[in-house]
Structures are given as structure tokens and as C-alpha cells.
Design an enzyme around this catalytic site. Structure first.
Site, mmCIF file in Angstrom:
data_model
loop_
_atom_site.group_PDB
_atom_site.id
_atom_site.type_symbol
_atom_site.label_atom_id
_atom_site.label_comp_id
_atom_site.label_asym_id
_atom_site.label_seq_id
_atom_site.Cartn_x
_atom_site.Cartn_y
_atom_site.Cartn_z
ATOM 1 N N ASP A 154 1.076 0.080 -3.967
ATOM 2 C CA ASP A 154 2.184 -0.654 -5.012
ATOM 3 C C ASP A 154 1.368 -1.475 -6.240
ATOM 4 O O ASP A 154 0.773 -2.104 -6.117
ATOM 5 C CB ASP A 154 2.830 -1.897 -4.194
ATOM 6 N N TYR A 164 0.898 -5.346 -14.256
ATOM 7 C CA TYR A 164 -0.503 -5.473 -13.608
ATOM 8 C C TYR A 164 -1.587 -4.944 -14.259
ATOM 9 O O TYR A 164 -2.852 -5.342 -14.220
ATOM 10 C CB TYR A 164 -0.623 -4.868 -12.004
ATOM 11 N N LYS A 201 6.552 -0.508 -11.413
ATOM 12 C CA LYS A 201 7.571 -1.194 -11.886
ATOM 13 C C LYS A 201 7.876 -1.290 -12.985
ATOM 14 O O LYS A 201 6.864 -1.411 -13.885
ATOM 15 C CB LYS A 201 7.477 -2.941 -10.962
ATOM 16 N N HIS A 240 11.403 -4.780 -12.089
ATOM 17 C CA HIS A 240 10.379 -5.883 -11.539
ATOM 18 C C HIS A 240 11.136 -7.187 -11.316
ATOM 19 O O HIS A 240 10.937 -7.963 -10.302
ATOM 20 C CB HIS A 240 9.326 -5.963 -12.737
ATOM 21 N N ILE A 263 3.252 -5.513 1.987
ATOM 22 C CA ILE A 263 2.047 -4.790 0.962
ATOM 23 C C ILE A 263 0.988 -5.875 0.694
ATOM 24 O O ILE A 263 1.163 -6.313 -0.176
ATOM 25 C CB ILE A 263 2.809 -4.261 -0.271
#
Ligand code: A2P
Length: 278
Positions: free
Chosen positions: A49, A54, A79, A112, A232
Site C-alpha cells: 500500500d 508518500y 491513492k 485518499h 497494512i
């Protein structure tokens, strides 16, 4: 999509099976994400994930290409970031994520955050539906959505998200939201399933770790699995990455699930305050 033999899966609306335990790479730089995801693949994880925000989709993509695992056996999530809502922007952001990952399709694409003040998460959702219809994404879902926002997506498009990924751990169990999910066939996925590590010293968790001969993290992850939640956990530590997946050889007794259930508290949220984005 296959899971490795010992791993449980969750069947999503539409019939696709997702491994119930995946690997999160939040806050990892590209090189770290490449290395950690590679270690996770070696350990047996098949669900990874990431997210555009990120900043490590390139590293995750490198790990995918490094791994001696068939693409069809992997489940890759990314996302859509908040500033990319809106139909055309969503399509463009998706293509950019796919290019950074070096993939020609995605398994799971999520909005997101709803960011309702933008007013365009329904347009983003319409774009996600078209990406799925075009075969570019196998499963579409959301993250950090409240019931009213989920209802709006369903009401305006007729398509429910297959999954909602939210902060969820023993101190923030999201009971009402999970009940809503069950009523609408939406799978629940937990981010920060270990409470960012803050729950590991909890006395109840520690006592259960002693009882079962497992680590506190393993007790918490088993609670997620026994509760039907997809988790996760994130770790940058190889031994913990392996340990967190080593939870398929035991179950919690019903009374112990209830003991963990009693840890739920109204102010248990440890991530971003909902009002910042939701
Ligand atoms: P690290 O990355 O240094 O291993 P969450 O998934 O709930 O956000 O939790 C992630 C945090 O929990 C990270 O700080 C991670 O540290 C830590 N962590 C993950 N797995 C374990 C484990 N098995 N034992 C102890 N700490 C862990």
C-alpha cells in the site's frame, strides 16, 4: 489474484480476493520503500500500500520489478492525492502514479481523503469508475470517508466503493463505520493498525502477548484478522516485517477479542485529526 497458501483473503464486492494482511510504506523515501517492499515480498507479503503523497511510488515500482513474483500474484494499492480531485485531474494523476510505479494496471486505487470543501470528490469517483471500466484498475475504493460521504458516492453514481481504508486499531475501533460498511458491502481496511506502535506497551495487549507466546504486534494484527479487517502494518525493520506476517498459526479466543474490544475509546485517534481533511 492469489494469496500465499497460509494467508487469509477478503473477498471484495465484485469477487476479487485481497490478502488480509498487507505492507504499508508510509513515510519511507524511495530507496527505503524499495528495500522494505523487497524484504516484504521475500517474507511473503503480496499486498503493498502506497500513495502519491508518500513520494515513494518509484521505489515501490522498483521493488515490484526486482521481485521474482508474477505481477498477477501481487496486489498494488496507491491513492489519489487531495489536490487532484476532479474528473480530468483524477485521470491524469492516476496515469502519473501508474508511470511512477512502472505498471500497466493497478489493483486498488483509492481517493485518499474526501476533502469536502473542494466539493469534487464525486467527480473524482466518476473518474475512478471510468478507470475501472477501462480495465486500468481492478478495484476502486476510498480512504478516510465518513458514512454520509459514502452515501453520497453511492447515491450520485450508483457505485459503492469496494473498500474504505481508515485509521483503525484497538484504541480506535470505528465500530459504527464498520457496521455501515457491512450494510453496504464495503470492506474495511486499517491504516496504522498498530496505532503507529503506540499500542504495543498497552498492559492488556502485553498480557495477551504473554498468554499466546506472541509479540504485542502479532496480538494486535491477529485481532484485526479475527475481526474481518484488512490490515497494512508499516515497518522499516526486517525482523518486524517478517514477524508481522507470522500471524496465521493462531487465533484469539472470543474472550480475548472482547478484552481488546474494551480498549476502544472515543479519543483514541492518533493520526491526522479528521477535520483537517474530512
Ligand atoms: P519500524 O518501522 O521502526 O519497524 P502502524 O503500522 O500502526 O502505523 O505502526 C508503524 C510503527 O510501528 C512503526 O513505528 C514501526 O517501527 C512500528 N512497528 C511495526 N511493526 C512492529 C513490531 N512488530 N514491533 C514493534 N514495532 C513495530
Amino acid at each position: 489474484m492469489k494469496t500465499t497458501s497460509a494467508q487469509p483473503g477478503i473477498t471484495l464486492a465484485g469477487g476479487i480476493v485481497l490478502p488480509q494482511l498487507g505492507f504499508g510504506v508510509w513515510k519511507m523515501a524511495d530507496a527505503d520503500a524499495r528495500s522494505a517492499a523487497g524484504i516484504a515480498f521475500d517474507a511473503g507479503y503480496r499486498l503493498v500500500d502506497t500513495a502519491a503523497i508518500y513520494g515513494n511510488e518509484i521505489g515501490v515500482g522498483q521493488a515490484i520489478r526486482d521481485a521474482p513474483i508474477a505481477r498477477a500474484d501481487l496486489c498494488i494499492t496507491t491513492k489519489l492525492w487531495n489536490e487532484d480531485h476532479g474528473y480530468e485531474k483524477t485521470i491524469a494523476a492516476f496515469e502519473a502514479s501508474l508511470a511512477r510505479l512502472g505498471l500497466d494496471y493497478l489493483d486498488l486505487y483509492l481517493i485518499h481523503w474526501p476533502v469536502p470543501e473542494n466539493g469534487d470528490y464525486v467527480d473524482a469517483w466518476r473518474a475512478m469508475i471510468s478507470l475501472k471500466d477501462a480495465g486500468k484498475v481492478r478495484v476502486i475504493g476510498v480512504s478516510n470517508f465518513h458514512p454520509a460521504q459514502l452515501e453520497r458516492l453511492i447515491g450520485e453514481t450508483g457505485v459503492a466503493p469496494a473498500l474504505n481504508q481508515v485509521e483503525l486499531h484497538p484504541r480506535f475501533q470505528q465500530i459504527a463505520l464498520r457496521e455501515f460498511h457491512v450494510r453496504h458491502g464495503i470492506a474495511t481496511q486499517a491504516w496504522s493498525p498498530l496505532g503507529r506502535g503506540t499500542l504495543l506497551a498497552d498492559p492488556t495487549i502485553a498480557a495477551l502477548a504473554r498468554k499466546y507466546g506472541k509479540s504485542p504486534a502479532q496480538i494486535i494484527l491477529r485481532w484485526h484478522l479475527d475481526s474481518g479487517i484488512i490490515a497494512i502494518p508499516k515497518s522499516a525493520t526486517p525482523a518486524r516485517i517478517a514477524q508481522n506476517l507470522d500471524v496465521f498459526d493462531f487465533c484469539l479466543d472470543g474472550e480475548d477479542i472482547l478484552r481488546i474490544g474494551a480498549l476502544d475509546c472515543a479519543d483514541g485517534r492518533i493520526g491526522i485529526v479528521a477535520s483537517a481533511f474530512a
